[in-house]
Design a protein around this motif. Structure first.
Motif, PDB file in Angstrom:
ATOM      1  N   GLU A 185       0.608  -1.348  -0.260  1.00  0.00           N
ATOM      2  CA  GLU A 185       0.384   0.389  -0.283  1.00  0.00           C
ATOM      3  C   GLU A 185       0.781   1.037  -0.091  1.00  0.00           C
ATOM      4  OE1 GLU A 185      -0.080  -0.953   4.343  1.00  0.00           O
ATOM      5  OE2 GLU A 185       0.027  -1.832   2.602  1.00  0.00           O
ATOM      6  N   TYR A 186       2.325   1.047  -0.248  1.00  0.00           N
ATOM      7  CA  TYR A 186       3.215   2.070   0.360  1.00  0.00           C
ATOM      8  C   TYR A 186       3.348   2.618  -1.607  1.00  0.00           C
ATOM      9  CZ  TYR A 186       2.376   2.629   5.104  1.00  0.00           C
ATOM     10  OH  TYR A 186       1.487   2.724   5.832  1.00  0.00           O
ATOM     11  N   GLY A 187       3.403   1.817  -1.997  1.00  0.00           N
ATOM     12  CA  GLY A 187       4.136   1.853  -4.031  1.00  0.00           C
ATOM     13  C   GLY A 187       2.681   1.799  -4.613  1.00  0.00           C
ATOM     14  N   GLY A 188       3.345   2.209  -5.844  1.00  0.00           N
ATOM     15  CA  GLY A 188       2.546   1.655  -7.075  1.00  0.00           C
ATOM     16  C   GLY A 188       1.217   2.591  -7.562  1.00  0.00           C
ATOM     17  N   SER A 189       0.154   3.397  -7.126  1.00  0.00           N
ATOM     18  CA  SER A 189      -0.059   4.063  -7.588  1.00  0.00           C
ATOM     19  C   SER A 189       0.027   5.667  -7.166  1.00  0.00           C
ATOM     20  CB  SER A 189      -1.656   3.709  -6.844  1.00  0.00           C
ATOM     21  OG  SER A 189      -2.085   3.697  -5.497  1.00  0.00           O
ATOM     22  N   PHE A 190      -0.736   6.623  -7.043  1.00  0.00           N
ATOM     23  CA  PHE A 190       0.149   8.326  -6.507  1.00  0.00           C
ATOM     24  C   PHE A 190      -0.583   8.490  -5.269  1.00  0.00           C
ATOM     25  CE2 PHE A 190      -1.493  12.561  -5.279  1.00  0.00           C
ATOM     26  CZ  PHE A 190      -0.547  13.141  -6.390  1.00  0.00           C
ATOM     27  N   GLU A 191      -1.633   7.197  -4.836  1.00  0.00           N
ATOM     28  CA  GLU A 191      -1.884   7.679  -3.854  1.00  0.00           C
ATOM     29  C   GLU A 191      -0.622   7.119  -2.953  1.00  0.00           C
ATOM     30  OE1 GLU A 191      -5.456   9.134  -6.490  1.00  0.00           O
ATOM     31  OE2 GLU A 191      -3.535   6.677  -5.885  1.00  0.00           O
ATOM     32  N   ASN A 192      -1.316   5.620  -3.008  1.00  0.00           N
ATOM     33  CA  ASN A 192       0.223   4.829  -2.231  1.00  0.00           C
ATOM     34  C   ASN A 192       1.358   5.390  -1.919  1.00  0.00           C
ATOM     35  OD1 ASN A 192      -2.103   2.780  -2.241  1.00  0.00           O
ATOM     36  ND2 ASN A 192      -1.477   1.431  -3.188  1.00  0.00           N
TER      37      ASN A 192
ATOM     38  N   ILE B  82       1.881   8.449  -2.007  1.00  0.00           N
ATOM     39  CA  ILE B  82       2.168   9.367  -1.270  1.00  0.00           C
ATOM     40  C   ILE B  82       1.559   9.572   0.015  1.00  0.00           C
ATOM     41  CG2 ILE B  82       1.643  11.367  -3.082  1.00  0.00           C
ATOM     42  CD1 ILE B  82      -0.862  11.683  -1.892  1.00  0.00           C
ATOM     43  N   ARG B  83       1.161   8.404   0.553  1.00  0.00           N
ATOM     44  CA  ARG B  83       0.612   8.122   1.559  1.00  0.00           C
ATOM     45  C   ARG B  83       1.815   7.280   3.039  1.00  0.00           C
ATOM     46  NH1 ARG B  83      -3.561   4.567   2.291  1.00  0.00           N
ATOM     47  NH2 ARG B  83      -3.151   3.428  -0.046  1.00  0.00           N
ATOM     48  N   PHE B  84       2.858   7.667   2.632  1.00  0.00           N
ATOM     49  CA  PHE B  84       3.770   7.629   3.857  1.00  0.00           C
ATOM     50  C   PHE B  84       3.997   9.346   4.466  1.00  0.00           C
ATOM     51  CE2 PHE B  84       8.426   8.617   4.438  1.00  0.00           C
ATOM     52  CZ  PHE B  84       8.333   7.589   6.287  1.00  0.00           C
ATOM     53  N   ASN B  85       3.497   9.427   2.895  1.00  0.00           N
ATOM     54  CA  ASN B  85       4.280  11.289   3.403  1.00  0.00           C
ATOM     55  C   ASN B  85       2.755  11.660   4.400  1.00  0.00           C
ATOM     56  OD1 ASN B  85       6.149  10.448   0.781  1.00  0.00           O
ATOM     57  ND2 ASN B  85       6.483  13.077   0.904  1.00  0.00           N
ATOM     58  N   VAL B  86       1.808  11.305   3.324  1.00  0.00           N
ATOM     59  CA  VAL B  86       0.488  12.338   4.635  1.00  0.00           C
ATOM     60  C   VAL B  86       0.403  11.473   5.211  1.00  0.00           C
ATOM     61  CG1 VAL B  86      -2.057  11.571   4.133  1.00  0.00           C
ATOM     62  CG2 VAL B  86      -0.844  12.532   2.365  1.00  0.00           C
ATOM     63  N   GLU B  87       1.103  10.637   5.968  1.00  0.00           N
ATOM     64  CA  GLU B  87       1.013  10.154   7.429  1.00  0.00           C
ATOM     65  C   GLU B  87       1.861  10.789   8.497  1.00  0.00           C
ATOM     66  OE1 GLU B  87       1.495   5.916   6.612  1.00  0.00           O
ATOM     67  OE2 GLU B  87      -0.416   5.582   6.686  1.00  0.00           O
ATOM     68  N   VAL B  88       3.311  10.736   7.420  1.00  0.00           N
ATOM     69  CA  VAL B  88       4.135  11.963   8.567  1.00  0.00           C
ATOM     70  C   VAL B  88       3.261  13.358   8.739  1.00  0.00           C
ATOM     71  CG1 VAL B  88       6.099  12.935   7.956  1.00  0.00           C
ATOM     72  CG2 VAL B  88       6.226  11.132   7.844  1.00  0.00           C
ATOM     73  N   ILE B  89       2.587  13.560   7.747  1.00  0.00           N
ATOM     74  CA  ILE B  89       2.149  15.272   7.871  1.00  0.00           C
ATOM     75  C   ILE B  89       1.202  15.361   9.110  1.00  0.00           C
ATOM     76  CG2 ILE B  89       1.016  16.915   6.913  1.00  0.00           C
ATOM     77  CD1 ILE B  89       2.868  16.058   3.924  1.00  0.00           C
ATOM     78  N   LYS B  90       0.306  14.939   8.941  1.00  0.00           N
ATOM     79  CA  LYS B  90      -1.020  14.159   9.582  1.00  0.00           C
ATOM     80  C   LYS B  90      -0.269  14.073  11.378  1.00  0.00           C
ATOM     81  CE  LYS B  90      -4.572  12.254   7.031  1.00  0.00           C
ATOM     82  NZ  LYS B  90      -5.309  10.897   7.240  1.00  0.00           N
ATOM     83  N   ALA B  91       1.237  13.083  10.961  1.00  0.00           N
ATOM     84  CA  ALA B  91       1.960  12.722  12.575  1.00  0.00           C
ATOM     85  C   ALA B  91       1.820  13.852  13.213  1.00  0.00           C
ATOM     86  CB  ALA B  91       2.374  11.926  12.432  1.00  0.00           C
TER      87      ALA B  91
END
Length: 429
Positions: free
Chosen positions: A237-244, A246-255
């Motif tokens: 879920e952290y690779g492949g599509s655009f949504e995947n 950016i997932r790690f970055n979004v989770e860092v921003i939220k945290a």
């Protein structure tokens, strides 16, 4: 005033308004010297000092990663001379997240004191302090630039010089180049721990008195490498599509947003393009480009990011880039226009080879002729809301005062200097 509870007290007379403030705000005051409020923080002008690695921290022992008196001088001097925000260099959130053994870090409470000393110094002269939290990812464990030159080549920092070549991580096991370490692919546990490390470092920065947090999502470091298909070839879920991707970055921003006070501004530095679009490799695998940066930027304000610091490049050794005046500013303007059209409140910062007064003025205000033509209809067309100045402030720490003089703006000088911008109007600068 005292730099900390145990320190010898010191006295610094307060300059009010802070250095670099327009003494009088009028309709003719350039936007560059109009205050900018972001959340609870007001900056006296739109000129920020960009984070720049100094490779001047201890590589081992109890002072590892801690800021030193060098950083007091390096960051305090531009603040004294009018930069409204100075940003501490890329500061690692984990030991293996440093670019080199001589990088700064904020993974340990012992490192808070060094940042607090810098914060006290910058605040004492009227400035605001930011810190760029980072993880070098697959570009970690390299020797400082001057050591590389002394050895006749760039290179990996081996254990005998404080390096960690066997503990370099990335989204996938893909080297940045042959002269860098081979990273191991991060596990989901690695990802979770790194997200927590960003949040913990942000909390330490708050304790140290920092005013602004910036996340380093550019130049091929960890956050940047996750969003690009050239460096991220994961199948989870952290690779492949655009949504995947950016997932790690979004989770860092939220945290990080959750870890800092509601009134503290949060910036994000982005590689707006890898400059790889025309390469055969990108045609095969894809790359990160301006279109995806705009798509990502539109998600940031709802996540609690306040300003996008627009940079570029650094994620692939074969990038095709020819730096020139304003080479990144146009991209910042393109992103800013797209955000405005989408009704997004995210501010945009421009960085890269900004050296001249008129150039700086036009970036945040629009060209003179454009302003005159459009003001009655739709207003001027700025390309950014603030500018970030790097090497020019190393060459000329008084650059802010010099720009004010050249634009005919009377600004406050440090009280200790005994004169003001008005005094200098008849002088040659």
């Amino acid at each position: 005033m005292a730099s900390n509870d145990e320190a010898i007290p010191f006295f610094i007379p307060k300059t009010s308004p802070p250095p670099g403030s327009a003494v009088e705000l009028t309709n003719s005051t350039p936007t560059l010297f109009k205050p900018l409020k972001i959340r609870d923080v007001t900056f006296q002008n739109r000129i920020f000092m960009a984070p720049m690695c100094m490779f001047s921290c201890a590589s081992s022992g109890p002072a590892i990663g801690s800021l030193t008196p060098y950083h007091l001088i390096h960051l305090g001097h531009p603040a004294l001379k009018g930069a409204s925000l100075v940003i501490i260099e890329a500061t690692a959130v984990t030991p293996n997240g440093r670019i080199s053994p001589n990088d700064s870090g904020l993974w340990d409470d012992l490192q808070i004191a060094g940042v607090k000393n810098v914060a006290d110094a910058v605040h004492a002269v009227g400035g605001k302090l930011g810190i760029q939290l980072a993880h070098a990812g697959r570009k970690a464990s390299t020797v400082a630039p001057w050591f590389g030159r002394q050895r006749g080549k760039g290179g990996v920092a081996e254990p005998e010089v404080g390096g960690w070549p066997d503990d370099v991580v990335g989204p996938s096991a893909i080297q940045w180049s042959e002269t860098y370490c081979m990273p191991r692919e991060m596990t989901k546990e690695d990802i979770r721990e790194t997200i927590e490390a960003f949040a913990d470092a942000a909390r330490r920065a708050v304790k140290a008195g920092v005013d602004v947090i910036e996340l380093h999502g550019a130049h091929g470091y960890l956050l940047s490498s996750f969003v690009s298909p050239l460096s991220n070839q994961r199948t989870d879920e952290y690779g492949g599509s655009f949504e995947n991707r950016i997932r790690f970055n979004v989770e860092v921003i939220k945290a990080v947003r959750e870890a800092i006070p509601p009134g503290m501004p949060l910036f994000y530095r982005i590689t707006s393009t890898e400059w790889m679009e025309e390469s055969d490799l990108a045609k095969e695998l894809g790359s990160w480009d301006v279109e995806q940066s705009i798509r990502f930027a539109k998600l940031l304000a709802p996540l609690g990011v306040d300003l996008l610091d627009v940079s570029s490049g650094g994620n692939h050794v074969k990038q095709r880039i020819w730096p020139h005046s304003n080479y990144q500013v146009g991209i910042a303007g393109q992103i800013r226009r797209a955000l405005k059209e989408a009704g997004q409140p995210l501010l945009v910062g421009a960085v890269g080879m900004i050296t001249e007064a008129d150039q700086a003025k036009e970036i945040v205000e629009g060209k003179e002729e454009a302003v005159m033509a459009k003001r009655l209809v739709e207003g001027p067309e700025p390309q950014a809301d603030a500018i970030l100045i790097g090497r020019q402030l190393l060459r000329e720490p008084e650059w802010v005062l010099r720009v004010a003089f050249r634009l005919g703006v009377e600004v406050q000088w440090p009280l200790q200097f005994g004169f003001s911008g008005k005094f200098l109007k008849g002088s040659k600068v």
